[in-house]
Design an enzyme around this catalytic site. Structure first.
Site: not given
Ligand code: SIN
Length: 495
Positions: A260, A158, A294, A183, A238
């Site tokens: 990822e 999200w 992330c 999604p 996620g």
């Molecule tokens: C993510 O937080 O999973 C992706 C962040 C980004 O593409 O910069």
């Protein structure tokens, strides 16, 4: 339900699943909630295993024909989809901003970032090159060709509802894979709007299927995708917990997985750093999407000799940040849900109870129950939850260090390995520390490391594989080795 989305083009608001080129309604529905207000934005199809299997069949039926198209045809369609996203930037930003909580400027930024993956992979579609290998066999040509993996499932988060979708469908479509996308339940409207645009620009039926589902249906849809023998690959962005579960499920059919997962990024400020650049980089690396990324800086390691100066400048920068919802000039929006608010509150309380000092923020603000204040804690130590856990909120936890090796040891003391950041003016130190950090991505004197052109991904428990860049199609192809014997001139009757 009031029409809260108020789009220039209301037909971009789709609420049914998109399967085999058709909008597919289900009796069961679930609500998409605006995290800024708690209001219902739309009721969306709540798919089950049977609907998911229809999407798998559609993707299977379309795959060979799609892979057989000329790379230039797939490229042209991808570019058209990217251009359609740019053309509908305001509406897409509104959909993202309302279902995810991003303020306007950031939501527009995400649409551009997301469309950029499509235009980048439109170009890469024409470069899925293989190799001709000097042959070890007499009269035999030896070749390695890259072929589309086939039908693939993607499950997106999200926090970047558009960009995480296009970072996956871009390379998948470029090489000839067909897709069943699931999604996140919080943000299905963005994915459905992208599907609507794919339909308009002429993607063939079955190439892109979107199966939406509530939190309760997600495991059922996930199980249908991971247990299918037809689905040859899963790409997931996620949490590490869910990623491990999906990878385990995929093992039974030996699917290719791209994961990822979570990060725990260190941001190291050395004593020779340009402090203005370090503060700007810290703000960029921490507060994008209210800290819900992330790659967000999770642990700020600052040399003790400059800690006071850096902290003072950081406080001044944080005091400038505005909090607000989509229709504002704010930089910080709400957290995605109340569970996230409670988790971040606990992390702050844990740090304070173990001796950290709260110098800014610390709780939700008057903007609303999910708007968490930009927060600064000093005196954080590696045993606190704000060091061991991914914060996923607008909280900066500062820890002082004395030597470079101490900073590296603290930075690497985690199972995560996605992004790290360092600030120093010394090139030798920048190089050597970058090489010693156990991370897939290192930002040197910058907090902004994301773009379609770069390989994004982590090591250790932050994931498997890379997305984006000219490496980005590799995870969507299989390498086939062909040995073509019988090529001696005497075996050619025309010689
Ligand atoms: C993510 O937080 O999973 C992706 C962040 C980004 O593409 O910069």
């Amino acid at each position: 339900m009031r029409n809260l989305l108020n789009l220039n083009d209301p037909t971009l608001l789709r609420t049914d699943a998109y399967i085999d080129g058709r909008w597919t309604a289900t009796d069961a529905r679930f609500a998409v909630i605006d995290p800024a207000t708690g209001e219902d934005l739309a009721d969306v199809a709540d798919c089950d295993a049977a609907t998911t299997n229809l999407a798998i069949s559609a993707a299977h039926a379309a795959q060979r024909g799609w892979a057989a198209r000329l790379p230039l045809e797939r490229s042209t369609l991808l570019r058209a989809l990217g251009d359609a996203m740019f053309d509908n930037e305001a509406d897409l930003a509104r959909i993202i901003g309302l279902e995810n909580g991003k303020p306007f400027a950031e939501a527009v930024g995400e649409v551009r970032y997301a469309a950029g993956f499509l235009t980048w992979f439109a170009e890469e579609a024409r470069r899925t090159n293989g190799s001709i290998i000097p042959s070890p066999f007499a009269d035999t040509a030896v070749l390695a060709v890259r072929e589309a993996i086939g039908v693939a499932a993607i499950i997106t988060p999200w926090n970047f509802p558009a960009a995480m979708m296009t970072r996956k469908i871009g390379p998948a479509f470029a090489v000839g894979c067909t897709i069943i996308a699931k999604p996140a339940e919080q943000t299905p409207l963005t994915a459905l709007a992208i599907a609507e645009l794919s339909d308009r620009v002429g993607f063939p039926a079955g190439v892109f299927n979107v199966v939406t589902g509530s939190a309760e249906s997600a495991p059922v849809i996930g199980e249908a995708l991971t247990s299918s023998r037809t689905v040859r690959k899963l790409s997931f962005t996620g949490s590490t917990v869910i990623g491990k579960l999906l990878a385990t499920q995929c093992a039974a059919t030996v699917k290719r997985v791209t994961l990822e997962l979570g990060g725990n990024a260190p941001l190291i400020v050395f004593d020779d750093a340009d402090l203005d650049a370090a503060v700007a980089g810290t703000i960029a690396a921490k507060f994008r999407n209210a800290g819900q990324t992330c790659v967000a800086a999770n642990r700020i390691l600052v040399h003790h000799s400059i800690a006071d100066d850096y902290t003072e400048r950081l406080c001044a920068a944080v005091d400038q940040l505005k909090i607000g919802a989509f229709d504002s000039d704010a930089q910080i929006g709400p957290l995605i849900d109340d569970v996230s608010v409670t988790r971040v509150q606990h992390l702050v309380a844990d740090a304070v109870s173990h001796g950290a000092t709260l110098v800014r923020g610390g709780d939700v603000t008057e903007a609303g129950s999910q708007f968490f204040a930009p927060t600064i804690l000093t005196g954080a130590i590696p045993t606190m939850s704000c060091h061991t856990d991914e914060i996923f909120g607008p909280v900066l936890a500062l820890t002082e260090f004395s030597t470079t090796s101490e900073a590296i040891a603290i930075a690497n003391n985690t199972d995560a390995g996605l992004a790290a950041y360092i600030f120093t003016r010394d090139h030798a130190r920048a190089w050597n520390v970058s090489r010693q950090l156990e991370y897939g991505i290192v930002g040197v004197n910058t907090g902004a490391i994301s773009a379609p052109e770069v390989p994004f991904g982590g090591v250790k428990q932050s994931g498997i594989g890379r997305e984006g860049s000219h490496f980005g199609t590799y995870d969507w192809t299989e390498l086939k080795y062909i040995a073509m014997a019988g090529l001696h001139p005497e075996q050619d009757p025309t010689q």
